[in-house]
Motif scaffolding. Structure first.
Motif, PDB file in Angstrom:
ATOM      1  N   LEU A  71     -47.068  15.469 -30.914  1.00  0.00           N
ATOM      2  CA  LEU A  71     -46.424  14.736 -29.829  1.00  0.00           C
ATOM      3  C   LEU A  71     -44.929  14.575 -30.097  1.00  0.00           C
ATOM      4  CD1 LEU A  71     -47.007  13.043 -27.185  1.00  0.00           C
ATOM      5  CD2 LEU A  71     -47.092  11.048 -28.675  1.00  0.00           C
ATOM      6  N   GLY A  72     -44.576  14.322 -31.358  1.00  0.00           N
ATOM      7  CA  GLY A  72     -43.169  14.199 -31.713  1.00  0.00           C
ATOM      8  C   GLY A  72     -42.404  15.489 -31.485  1.00  0.00           C
ATOM      9  N   ALA A  73     -43.032  16.620 -31.814  1.00  0.00           N
ATOM     10  CA  ALA A  73     -42.384  17.913 -31.570  1.00  0.00           C
ATOM     11  C   ALA A  73     -42.152  18.126 -30.080  1.00  0.00           C
ATOM     12  CB  ALA A  73     -43.232  19.043 -32.149  1.00  0.00           C
ATOM     13  N   ALA A  74     -43.146  17.756 -29.262  1.00  0.00           N
ATOM     14  CA  ALA A  74     -43.000  17.882 -27.812  1.00  0.00           C
ATOM     15  C   ALA A  74     -41.891  16.975 -27.297  1.00  0.00           C
ATOM     16  CB  ALA A  74     -44.326  17.547 -27.124  1.00  0.00           C
ATOM     17  N   LEU A  75     -41.771  15.771 -27.868  1.00  0.00           N
ATOM     18  CA  LEU A  75     -40.713  14.850 -27.466  1.00  0.00           C
ATOM     19  C   LEU A  75     -39.337  15.432 -27.798  1.00  0.00           C
ATOM     20  CD1 LEU A  75     -39.826  12.075 -26.388  1.00  0.00           C
ATOM     21  CD2 LEU A  75     -40.120  11.188 -28.719  1.00  0.00           C
ATOM     22  N   ALA A  76     -39.200  16.039 -28.974  1.00  0.00           N
ATOM     23  CA  ALA A  76     -37.926  16.668 -29.338  1.00  0.00           C
ATOM     24  C   ALA A  76     -37.544  17.750 -28.336  1.00  0.00           C
ATOM     25  CB  ALA A  76     -38.020  17.257 -30.752  1.00  0.00           C
ATOM     26  N   ASN A  77     -38.504  18.570 -27.940  1.00  0.00           N
ATOM     27  CA  ASN A  77     -38.241  19.617 -26.948  1.00  0.00           C
ATOM     28  C   ASN A  77     -37.847  19.016 -25.601  1.00  0.00           C
ATOM     29  OD1 ASN A  77     -39.042  21.328 -28.972  1.00  0.00           O
ATOM     30  ND2 ASN A  77     -40.540  22.437 -27.740  1.00  0.00           N
ATOM     31  N   LEU A  78     -38.523  17.929 -25.240  1.00  0.00           N
ATOM     32  CA  LEU A  78     -38.234  17.267 -23.970  1.00  0.00           C
ATOM     33  C   LEU A  78     -36.802  16.736 -23.951  1.00  0.00           C
ATOM     34  CD1 LEU A  78     -39.460  16.358 -21.278  1.00  0.00           C
ATOM     35  CD2 LEU A  78     -40.335  14.322 -22.441  1.00  0.00           C
ATOM     36  N   VAL A  79     -36.384  16.108 -25.032  1.00  0.00           N
ATOM     37  CA  VAL A  79     -35.022  15.596 -25.119  1.00  0.00           C
ATOM     38  C   VAL A  79     -34.012  16.738 -25.026  1.00  0.00           C
ATOM     39  CG1 VAL A  79     -33.355  14.520 -26.689  1.00  0.00           C
ATOM     40  CG2 VAL A  79     -35.611  13.493 -26.372  1.00  0.00           C
ATOM     41  N   LEU A  80     -34.269  17.838 -25.716  1.00  0.00           N
ATOM     42  CA  LEU A  80     -33.351  18.982 -25.653  1.00  0.00           C
ATOM     43  C   LEU A  80     -33.272  19.543 -24.233  1.00  0.00           C
ATOM     44  CD1 LEU A  80     -34.219  20.876 -28.957  1.00  0.00           C
ATOM     45  CD2 LEU A  80     -32.041  19.776 -28.402  1.00  0.00           C
ATOM     46  N   ALA A  81     -34.394  19.551 -23.522  1.00  0.00           N
ATOM     47  CA  ALA A  81     -34.399  20.058 -22.149  1.00  0.00           C
ATOM     48  C   ALA A  81     -33.574  19.147 -21.238  1.00  0.00           C
ATOM     49  CB  ALA A  81     -35.826  20.167 -21.634  1.00  0.00           C
ATOM     50  N   ILE A  82     -33.708  17.840 -21.412  1.00  0.00           N
ATOM     51  CA  ILE A  82     -32.909  16.897 -20.618  1.00  0.00           C
ATOM     52  C   ILE A  82     -31.424  17.081 -20.920  1.00  0.00           C
ATOM     53  CG2 ILE A  82     -32.384  14.445 -20.298  1.00  0.00           C
ATOM     54  CD1 ILE A  82     -35.370  13.873 -20.680  1.00  0.00           C
ATOM     55  N   ARG A  83     -31.087  17.254 -22.190  1.00  0.00           N
ATOM     56  CA  ARG A  83     -29.696  17.494 -22.553  1.00  0.00           C
ATOM     57  C   ARG A  83     -29.193  18.794 -21.915  1.00  0.00           C
ATOM     58  NH1 ARG A  83     -26.470  15.220 -23.092  1.00  0.00           N
ATOM     59  NH2 ARG A  83     -25.336  15.684 -25.008  1.00  0.00           N
ATOM     60  N   GLY A  84     -30.076  19.801 -21.870  1.00  0.00           N
ATOM     61  CA  GLY A  84     -29.688  21.059 -21.263  1.00  0.00           C
ATOM     62  C   GLY A  84     -29.438  20.950 -19.774  1.00  0.00           C
ATOM     63  N   LEU A  85     -30.050  19.968 -19.133  1.00  0.00           N
ATOM     64  CA  LEU A  85     -29.809  19.724 -17.707  1.00  0.00           C
ATOM     65  C   LEU A  85     -28.537  18.921 -17.472  1.00  0.00           C
ATOM     66  CD1 LEU A  85     -33.451  18.871 -16.555  1.00  0.00           C
ATOM     67  CD2 LEU A  85     -32.186  20.979 -16.102  1.00  0.00           C
ATOM     68  N   GLY A  86     -27.869  18.555 -18.575  1.00  0.00           N
ATOM     69  CA  GLY A  86     -26.596  17.871 -18.447  1.00  0.00           C
ATOM     70  C   GLY A  86     -26.682  16.363 -18.378  1.00  0.00           C
ATOM     71  N   TRP A  87     -27.737  15.808 -19.009  1.00  0.00           N
ATOM     72  CA  TRP A  87     -27.909  14.363 -19.011  1.00  0.00           C
ATOM     73  C   TRP A  87     -28.040  13.856 -20.448  1.00  0.00           C
ATOM     74  CZ3 TRP A  87     -28.570  10.993 -14.727  1.00  0.00           C
ATOM     75  CH2 TRP A  87     -28.501  11.622 -13.474  1.00  0.00           C
ATOM     76  N   ALA A  88     -27.564  12.630 -20.670  1.00  0.00           N
ATOM     77  CA  ALA A  88     -27.877  11.936 -21.918  1.00  0.00           C
ATOM     78  C   ALA A  88     -29.353  11.567 -21.868  1.00  0.00           C
ATOM     79  CB  ALA A  88     -27.013  10.686 -22.065  1.00  0.00           C
ATOM     80  N   ALA A  89     -30.013  11.598 -23.025  1.00  0.00           N
ATOM     81  CA  ALA A  89     -31.451  11.330 -23.074  1.00  0.00           C
ATOM     82  C   ALA A  89     -31.729  10.162 -24.007  1.00  0.00           C
ATOM     83  CB  ALA A  89     -32.206  12.571 -23.546  1.00  0.00           C
ATOM     84  N   GLU A  90     -32.476   9.202 -23.515  1.00  0.00           N
ATOM     85  CA  GLU A  90     -32.880   8.048 -24.316  1.00  0.00           C
ATOM     86  C   GLU A  90     -34.375   8.143 -24.569  1.00  0.00           C
ATOM     87  OE1 GLU A  90     -33.367   3.457 -23.240  1.00  0.00           O
ATOM     88  OE2 GLU A  90     -31.263   4.076 -23.370  1.00  0.00           O
ATOM     89  N   ALA A  91     -34.765   8.254 -25.843  1.00  0.00           N
ATOM     90  CA  ALA A  91     -36.171   8.408 -26.205  1.00  0.00           C
ATOM     91  C   ALA A  91     -36.728   7.090 -26.727  1.00  0.00           C
ATOM     92  CB  ALA A  91     -36.345   9.503 -27.252  1.00  0.00           C
ATOM     93  N   ALA A  92     -38.016   6.854 -26.471  1.00  0.00           N
ATOM     94  CA  ALA A  92     -38.673   5.636 -26.945  1.00  0.00           C
ATOM     95  C   ALA A  92     -40.152   5.924 -27.127  1.00  0.00           C
ATOM     96  CB  ALA A  92     -38.469   4.486 -25.957  1.00  0.00           C
ATOM     97  N   THR A  93     -40.797   5.144 -27.969  1.00  0.00           N
ATOM     98  CA  THR A  93     -42.247   5.243 -28.148  1.00  0.00           C
ATOM     99  C   THR A  93     -42.851   3.849 -28.079  1.00  0.00           C
ATOM    100  OG1 THR A  93     -42.099   5.077 -30.565  1.00  0.00           O
ATOM    101  CG2 THR A  93     -42.090   7.294 -29.614  1.00  0.00           C
TER     102      THR A  93
END
Length: 315
Positions: A71-93
């Motif tokens: 799940l953590g690996a998937a979250l890292a990919n998700l954050v990178l994808a959001i950054r690639g769309l040109g947005w700051a990404a805030e992650a939380a669990t």
């Protein structure tokens, strides 16, 4: 890949259908235990949510460590994808009962850094390389770069160095392999997951030599001699990923940090693979921490090297 979307979402404050597809594809590329992808992805406004789901029986992943590292690996990919769309990404669990929910929210417009772009482009290139590496050493400075990629609050990395450490780690891995090889219930469960494609364990995941032979062990695995295994550990670049505590959220943190280092390696045309199964045994985690002088809890072993061109790993 299907993605749940809240019907009330829409308009300018939500990810578009095309953006949602980008997020879903990034999550789909994440490594996961037995290729099971133990999460559900839902999108609400500009928040993408990963909900942990149970997929494996108790013998393989009794505490859910592998599930949450995935799940953590998937979250890292998700954050990178959001950054690639040109947005700051805030992650939380957050923890609900025994299951973790991880979220990544696009908060405001922000250009990604060069390292983020490089790792994001490597999402589809990352593979598990379970064969022997080329005998050449990693390029100078690479170990420092990988440690920097791994850096995150509550997560540390430690390279295994020297003959004494290599032998101590070899003995712990040999011990774990023999425990799992002799566990009939574990072996029956593992056999049910072996499949040539799709979800499950591919036959090539079971290595025949070196670290690959002790990372995931069947009843037929021929275990290498401790001294030979120690020599292989010394030849390879083996990294211990550890966390300051051992909570479910720490497992997620370890998985996210692991993926960042893995993607950094892939972006530099390096090969890598991970081992978690031996660390399911508390005595192995404790022994590893003691021999390496760690005050943190070992969660993942990563091996890095230069690939032999003719060999191709699986996801």
């Amino acid at each position: 890949m299907s993605v749940a979307r809240a019907e009330a979402d829409g308009g300018r404050d939500s990810w578009s259908e095309a953006e949602s597809a980008v997020l879903a594809e990034a999550v789909h590329c994440a490594p996961s235990v037995h290729n099971t992808r133990p999460w559900e992805l839902a999108i609400h406004g500009r928040t993408a949510e990963l909900r942990e789901r149970t997929v494996l029986a108790a013998q393989h992943d009794p505490e859910g460590r592998d599930r949450r590292i995935s799940l953590g690996a998937a979250l890292a990919n998700l954050v990178l994808a959001i950054r690639g769309l040109g947005w700051a990404a805030e992650a939380a669990t957050r923890l609900a009962g025994d299951l973790v929910t991880a979220t990544a929210t696009g908060t405001h417009r922000s250009r990604p850094a060069d390292a983020e772009n490089r790792r994001r482009r490597a999402l589809t290139d990352r593979r598990s390389h379970r064969h022997a590496f080329d005998r050449r050493e990693l390029p100078e400075g690479t170990r420092d770069v990988l440690l920097e990629a791994l850096a995150a609050p509550g997560v540390t990395g430690r390279w295994i160095a020297g003959a004494d450490e290599a032998l101590a780690v070899a003995r712990l891995l040999d011990y774990a392999a023999r425990v799992f090889r002799g566990d009939a219930e574990y072996q029956r469960e593992l056999a049910l997951w072996i499949t040539p494609r799709g979800r499950g364990v591919r036959p090539e995941a079971f290595g025949t030599g070196g670290l690959a032979a002790v990372g995931l062990t069947t009843s037929r695995t021929r275990l290498p001699d401790e001294s030979l295994l120690a020599a292989r550990i010394q030849r390879e670049a083996v990294l211990v990923v550890a966390t300051s505590a051992d909570t479910p959220q720490d497992h997620v943190r370890a998985g996210a940090a692991m993926e960042q280092a893995w993607l950094e390696a892939a972006s530099r045309n390096l090969a890598a693979s991970v081992m978690t199964q031996p660390l399911h045994l508390e005595e192995v985690r404790t022994g590893l921490a003691q021999h390496l002088g760690l005050t943190a809890v070992p969660q993942v072993l990563m091996r890095f090297g230069l690939p032999v061109e003719a060999e191709v790993g699986d996801r």
